[in-house]
Design an enzyme around this catalytic site. Structure first.
Site, PDB file in Angstrom:
ATOM      1  N   ASN A 138      40.910  52.837  44.306  1.00 17.59           N
ATOM      2  CA  ASN A 138      42.012  53.594  43.712  1.00 17.59           C
ATOM      3  C   ASN A 138      42.234  54.861  44.521  1.00 17.59           C
ATOM      4  O   ASN A 138      41.406  55.200  45.368  1.00 17.59           O
ATOM      5  CB  ASN A 138      41.665  53.996  42.267  1.00 17.59           C
ATOM      6  CG  ASN A 138      41.966  52.902  41.256  1.00 17.59           C
ATOM      7  OD1 ASN A 138      42.601  51.895  41.563  1.00 17.59           O
ATOM      8  ND2 ASN A 138      41.506  53.100  40.037  1.00 17.59           N
ATOM      9  N   HIS A 196      38.797  41.049  45.015  1.00 16.87           N
ATOM     10  CA  HIS A 196      37.617  40.987  44.151  1.00 16.87           C
ATOM     11  C   HIS A 196      36.524  41.888  44.729  1.00 16.87           C
ATOM     12  O   HIS A 196      36.096  41.660  45.871  1.00 16.87           O
ATOM     13  CB  HIS A 196      37.115  39.538  44.108  1.00 16.87           C
ATOM     14  CG  HIS A 196      36.065  39.301  43.065  1.00 16.87           C
ATOM     15  ND1 HIS A 196      35.156  40.251  42.682  1.00 16.87           N
ATOM     16  CD2 HIS A 196      35.789  38.216  42.315  1.00 16.87           C
ATOM     17  CE1 HIS A 196      34.373  39.764  41.753  1.00 16.87           C
ATOM     18  NE2 HIS A 196      34.738  38.532  41.503  1.00 16.87           N
ATOM     19  N   HIS A 234      47.648  46.786  37.244  1.00 10.10           N
ATOM     20  CA  HIS A 234      48.078  46.819  38.669  1.00 10.10           C
ATOM     21  C   HIS A 234      49.178  45.776  38.947  1.00 10.10           C
ATOM     22  O   HIS A 234      49.222  45.189  40.022  1.00 10.10           O
ATOM     23  CB  HIS A 234      46.899  46.588  39.615  1.00 10.10           C
ATOM     24  CG  HIS A 234      45.843  47.642  39.539  1.00 10.10           C
ATOM     25  ND1 HIS A 234      45.803  48.722  40.395  1.00 10.10           N
ATOM     26  CD2 HIS A 234      44.783  47.796  38.703  1.00 10.10           C
ATOM     27  CE1 HIS A 234      44.752  49.486  40.093  1.00 10.10           C
ATOM     28  NE2 HIS A 234      44.125  48.958  39.069  1.00 10.10           N
TER      29      HIS A 234
HETATM   30 FE1  HDE Z   1      40.341  46.773  38.472  1.00  7.92          FE
HETATM   31  N1  HDE Z   1      41.131  45.039  37.811  1.00  7.92           N
HETATM   32  N2  HDE Z   1      39.079  46.801  36.869  1.00  7.92           N
HETATM   33  N3  HDE Z   1      39.650  48.632  38.931  1.00  7.92           N
HETATM   34  N4  HDE Z   1      41.615  46.856  39.947  1.00  7.92           N
HETATM   35  C1  HDE Z   1      42.153  44.381  38.376  1.00  7.92           C
HETATM   36  O1  HDE Z   1      42.208  42.045  38.769  1.00  7.92           O
HETATM   37  C2  HDE Z   1      38.812  45.738  36.096  1.00  7.92           C
HETATM   38  C3  HDE Z   1      38.704  49.355  38.294  1.00  7.92           C
HETATM   39  C4  HDE Z   1      41.678  47.775  40.935  1.00  7.92           C
HETATM   40  O2  HDE Z   1      46.244  44.829  44.198  1.00  7.92           O
HETATM   41  C5  HDE Z   1      42.391  43.023  37.783  1.00  7.92           C
HETATM   42  O3  HDE Z   1      43.421  40.604  40.019  1.00  7.92           O
HETATM   43  C6  HDE Z   1      37.745  46.021  35.184  1.00  7.92           C
HETATM   44  C7  HDE Z   1      38.291  50.469  39.077  1.00  7.92           C
HETATM   45  C8  HDE Z   1      42.784  47.496  41.826  1.00  7.92           C
HETATM   46  O4  HDE Z   1      45.661  42.896  43.340  1.00  7.92           O
HETATM   47  C9  HDE Z   1      41.274  42.922  36.723  1.00  7.92           C
HETATM   48  C10 HDE Z   1      37.400  47.326  35.433  1.00  7.92           C
HETATM   49  C11 HDE Z   1      39.042  50.401  40.219  1.00  7.92           C
HETATM   50  C12 HDE Z   1      43.368  46.332  41.333  1.00  7.92           C
HETATM   51  C13 HDE Z   1      40.572  44.250  36.873  1.00  7.92           C
HETATM   52  C14 HDE Z   1      38.231  47.803  36.492  1.00  7.92           C
HETATM   53  C15 HDE Z   1      39.886  49.259  40.106  1.00  7.92           C
HETATM   54  C16 HDE Z   1      42.609  45.960  40.168  1.00  7.92           C
HETATM   55  C17 HDE Z   1      43.801  42.793  37.312  1.00  7.92           C
HETATM   56  C18 HDE Z   1      36.347  48.160  34.738  1.00  7.92           C
HETATM   57  C19 HDE Z   1      39.026  51.374  41.391  1.00  7.92           C
HETATM   58  C20 HDE Z   1      44.581  45.632  41.884  1.00  7.92           C
HETATM   59  C21 HDE Z   1      44.439  41.864  38.314  1.00  7.92           C
HETATM   60  C22 HDE Z   1      35.071  47.549  34.645  1.00  7.92           C
HETATM   61  C23 HDE Z   1      37.818  51.256  42.178  1.00  7.92           C
HETATM   62  C24 HDE Z   1      44.227  44.708  42.996  1.00  7.92           C
HETATM   63  C25 HDE Z   1      43.341  41.430  39.142  1.00  7.92           C
HETATM   64  C26 HDE Z   1      45.483  44.088  43.556  1.00  7.92           C
HETATM   65  C27 HDE Z   1      42.892  44.822  39.405  1.00  7.92           C
HETATM   66  C28 HDE Z   1      39.500  44.543  36.149  1.00  7.92           C
HETATM   67  C29 HDE Z   1      38.178  49.119  36.977  1.00  7.92           C
HETATM   68  C30 HDE Z   1      40.818  48.906  41.130  1.00  7.92           C
HETATM   69  C31 HDE Z   1      41.713  42.664  35.310  1.00  7.92           C
HETATM   70  C32 HDE Z   1      37.176  45.080  34.157  1.00  7.92           C
HETATM   71  C33 HDE Z   1      37.213  51.504  38.732  1.00  7.92           C
HETATM   72  C34 HDE Z   1      43.198  48.295  43.041  1.00  7.92           C
HETATM   73  O5  HDE Z   1      40.386  41.898  37.002  1.00  7.92           O
END
Ligand code: HDE
Length: 678
Positions: free
Chosen positions: A147, A338, A74
């Site tokens: 998402n 978060h 992202h």
């Molecule tokens: Fe994320 N995701 N994600 N994700 N995600 C991040 O956090 C992660 C997942 C989503 O505009 C990270 O600060 C794991 C689903 C958005 O700043 C990180 C898993 C959904 C954003 C991270 C998922 C999301 C992130 C990277 C699986 C939809 C951007 C930068 C267990 C519900 C937020 C950060 C923004 C960002 C981890 C799966 C949505 C790495 C481990 C499912 C919208 O922490």
């Protein structure tokens, strides 16, 4: 001091941090006035620069450290401020204060993003879009980090690093940027078949949205609502765009990435700056605890959606995005979302993907934002006070007074003090959990294909064709034949017709051993059933010297219907009409392109220059091939006649006055004309 939250409270808080450098004397960061900012201090005019030049050193050092790591996923995003207003009380289901009284307004900050690409990548990548919302409530920040696709690739957080490694550019050559059309991604998909449902969404039109303003948002994971009596409901969150859900076509997406890689952010920025505030309604699907096992899927499995026809979406409020950020780095880049930022009344389920997320976000933000104090950055601060015994660390801003920074204590009367649930203390839902410590996946998570088939069944014919073409493109870009074959084998479990059509395009033969039997359909999944409005749609008006003066009234009538008008001609500046009327050309054919618009309106008269005729014909042909509404009046229909487009679906000619405006804006609301012969 406790502050009552209202929609302005976050803006007021941010106001304290805004700095306007205009009309001010230049100083160093120490406040010393600067007398010269072009020449470093030298030993003689041609001599070496002196180390004692503190202004040079400070300026250069700050510049050298301007970049922070981009988000691991992202990375490319764009954000805006707004407010959320509650329609009806959710008291029966949750005690979250911002969801109690209808009319309550809560300030929000929303960041939209692509997932795979680097911070500078094109925004029209085929990809899921992030839709992350921070609600600044009086009980603390609540983040709904969603998402635009309601399901995910994997069922357990432990697989996320593998998924992301596979989808990012391949490590040996860092190719391709922001694209899934490569071997490692598809190798992952074929060998991790829990991704079957998500990959159908990713190959659908959902992955190439027309605008951030025209996407749904989904919390994806299953959360809990808990009311004041301690009763819990499982809940999934939805954002529904008031403008409906709309997409571009793949050829257009690829061209847009070149013509305007900032297409989505520019669209959002301009809409808000122009007062066309994007609106999204918040919906919730709720399942009572007693019904946890009443469905033919596991409600904790993030690769499954809850069909809206089985679990209705209750619309509970509306979010309006009404202010662009002042500074992209300070706000959009430094915001830290978060899914674990919750308020009393909202809690987690045991969804193993959610559990993985709860660890990851703070962990990644610690490195990205350089230490444990990022909650103090203006954009991340709650609007309510915060007190605890956490201290120090890089960039600490608060000056915590007094000698005590531990609990329990007697020297500060044992404060700050944890408070009871009645006083607002967060108490985790006391779910009874009983089990063995195992590394295993529940049997109820093992059906990977039924909902993928349901998604396919729910698509209209044009949407199905787009999916077939997307698989064919993506797999066609893979170099390994074995990868293509494995994916097509996998598709046989979703739909035999789909698999056969993709196989044919790839020159592969496959043999179906069993036929998927799920005949379920969820009409809510087809974008064709979404809201249709002409509002804020951009019309390119192709105009040249000698145009009919009545055009001006026609353009006003189109604007009155909510559309946006931009003129394109063979030169910039004033264009003179036959009766001397002047019209400003906003673009030339070299700065504009049909992919940047929703519709084309041709008004060129007879006898325009050959260059104009050639460029206009190209413009119109491309719009036609992308199924866009096209209209002509005055003398413009001559061009459409010549191109053979007159009479085709979504081509409006021969009409005049109100009838023309009505037909054209209805066509624009329709978005695309898939039954057109191209
Ligand atoms: Fe994320 N995701 N994600 N994700 N995600 C991040 O956090 C992660 C997942 C989503 O505009 C990270 O600060 C794991 C689903 C958005 O700043 C990180 C898993 C959904 C954003 C991270 C998922 C999301 C992130 C990277 C699986 C939809 C951007 C930068 C267990 C519900 C937020 C950060 C923004 C960002 C981890 C799966 C949505 C790495 C481990 C499912 C919208 O922490």
């Amino acid at each position: 001091m406790d502050k009552k939250v209202n929609a302005n409270s976050k803006n007021e808080q941010l106001e304290q941090f805004r700095v306007d450098d205009k009309d001010k004397a230049m100083t160093t960061n120490q406040g010393l006035k600067v007398s010269e900012d072009e020449f470093s201090l030298k030993n003689g005019e041609r001599g070496p620069t002196l180390l004692e030049d503190f202004h040079f050193r400070e300026k250069m050092t700050h510049f050298d450290h301007e970049r922070i790591p981009e988000r691991v996923v992202h990375a490319r995003g764009y954000a805006a401020h707004g407010e959320f207003e509650l329609y009806e009380s959710m008291q029966a289901y949750t005690k979250a204060k911002f969801l109690q009284s209808p009319g309550t307004k809560t300030p929000v900050f929303v960041r939209f993003s692509t997932v795979m690409g680097s911070r500078g990548s094109g925004e029209l990548a085929r990809d899921a879009r992030g839709f992350a919302t921070k609600f600044y409530t009086e009980e603390g920040n609540y983040d709904l980090v969603g998402n635009n696709i309601p399901v995910f690739f994997i069922q357990d957080g432990i697989k996320f690093p593998d998924l992301v490694h596979a989808m990012k550019p391949e490590p040996h050559n860092e190719i391709p940027q922001a694209a899934t059309a490569h071997d490692t991604f598809w190798d992952f998909i074929a060998n991790n078949q829990e991704s079957a449902h998500m990959i159908m969404w990713a190959m659908s039109d959902r992955a190439i949205p027309r605008s951030f303003r025209m996407m749904e948002g989904f919390g994806v994971n299953t959360f809990r609502f808990v009311n004041a009596e301690g009763k819990s409901h499982f809940v999934k969150f939805h954002w529904k765009p008031v403008l409906g859900v709309h997409s571009v076509v793949w050829d257009e997406a690829q061209k847009l990435n070149g013509k305007n890689p900032d297409f989505h952010r520019q669209d959002l920025y301009e809409a808000i700056a122009g007062g066309n505030f994007p609106e999204f309604e918040l919906g919730v699907q709720m399942i009572e605890e007693k019904d946890e096992f009443q469905f033919d899927f596991d409600i904790l499995d993030a690769t499954k959606l809850w069909p809206e026809e089985e679990v209705p979406v209750k619309i509970i409020g509306k979010m309006t995005l009404n202010r662009n950020v002042d500074n992209v780095f300070a706000e959009t880049e430094q915001v830290a979302f978060h899914p674990g930022n919750v308020v009393p009344g909202i809690d987690f389920s045991n969804d193993p993907l959610l559990q993985g997320r709860l660890f990851s976000y703070t962990d990644t933000q610690l490195i990205r934002l350089g230490g444990p104090n990022f909650h103090e950055l203006p954009i991340n601060r709650p609007v309510c006070p915060f007190h605890n015994n956490q201290r120090d660390g890089y960039g600490r801003q608060t000056i915590n007074v007094g000698q005590v920074s531990y609990h329990k204590n007697s020297l500060a009367g044992n404060t700050p003090t944890p408070v009871s649930e009645e006083e607002g203390g967060y108490v985790h839902y006391q779910e009874k959990v009983d089990g063995h410590k195992v590394r295993a996946r529940s049997e109820s998570f093992k059906d990977h294909f039924s909902q993928a088939t349901m998604f396919w069944n729910s698509m209209s014919n044009p949407e199905k064709l787009h999916i077939i073409n997307a698989f064919s493109f993506e797999l066609g870009k893979c170099k390994e034949k074995s990868v293509r074959e494995q994916v097509v084998e996998m598709l046989l479990n979703i739909d035999v017709d789909l698999a056969n059509k993709v196989a044919k395009n790839l020159g592969i033969t496959v043999q179906a051993t069993n036929t998927p039997t799920n005949s379920k359909v969820s009409p809510a999944l087809s974008q064709l059933n979404s809201a249709k409005k002409p509002d804020t749609r951009k019309i390119a008006v192709l105009v040249s010297e000698g145009f009919d003066g009545e055009l001006i009234a026609m353009l006003d009538a189109l604007k009155a219907k909510g559309t946006m008008i931009e003129t394109v001609s063979d030169h910039l500046g004033a264009i003179k009409g036959a009766d001397g009327t002047l019209l400003e050309a906003n673009h030339t054919f070299s700065t504009a392109d049909s992919v940047l618009f929703d519709a084309v309106y041709v008004v060129s008269p007879q006898g325009t220059t050959p260059t104009y005729q050639k460029e206009a014909a190209y413009f119109v042909k491309e719009a036609y091939a992308h199924f866009k509404p096209i209209a002509a009046s005055f003398h413009g229909d001559q061009l459409l006649d010549e191109l053979g487009f007159t009479g085709q679906a979504g081509v409006v000619t021969k009409e005049t006055g109100n009838s023309f405006v009505e037909s054209f804006t209805n066509a624009i609301a329709e978005h695309r004309f898939w039954n057109r012969v191209v």
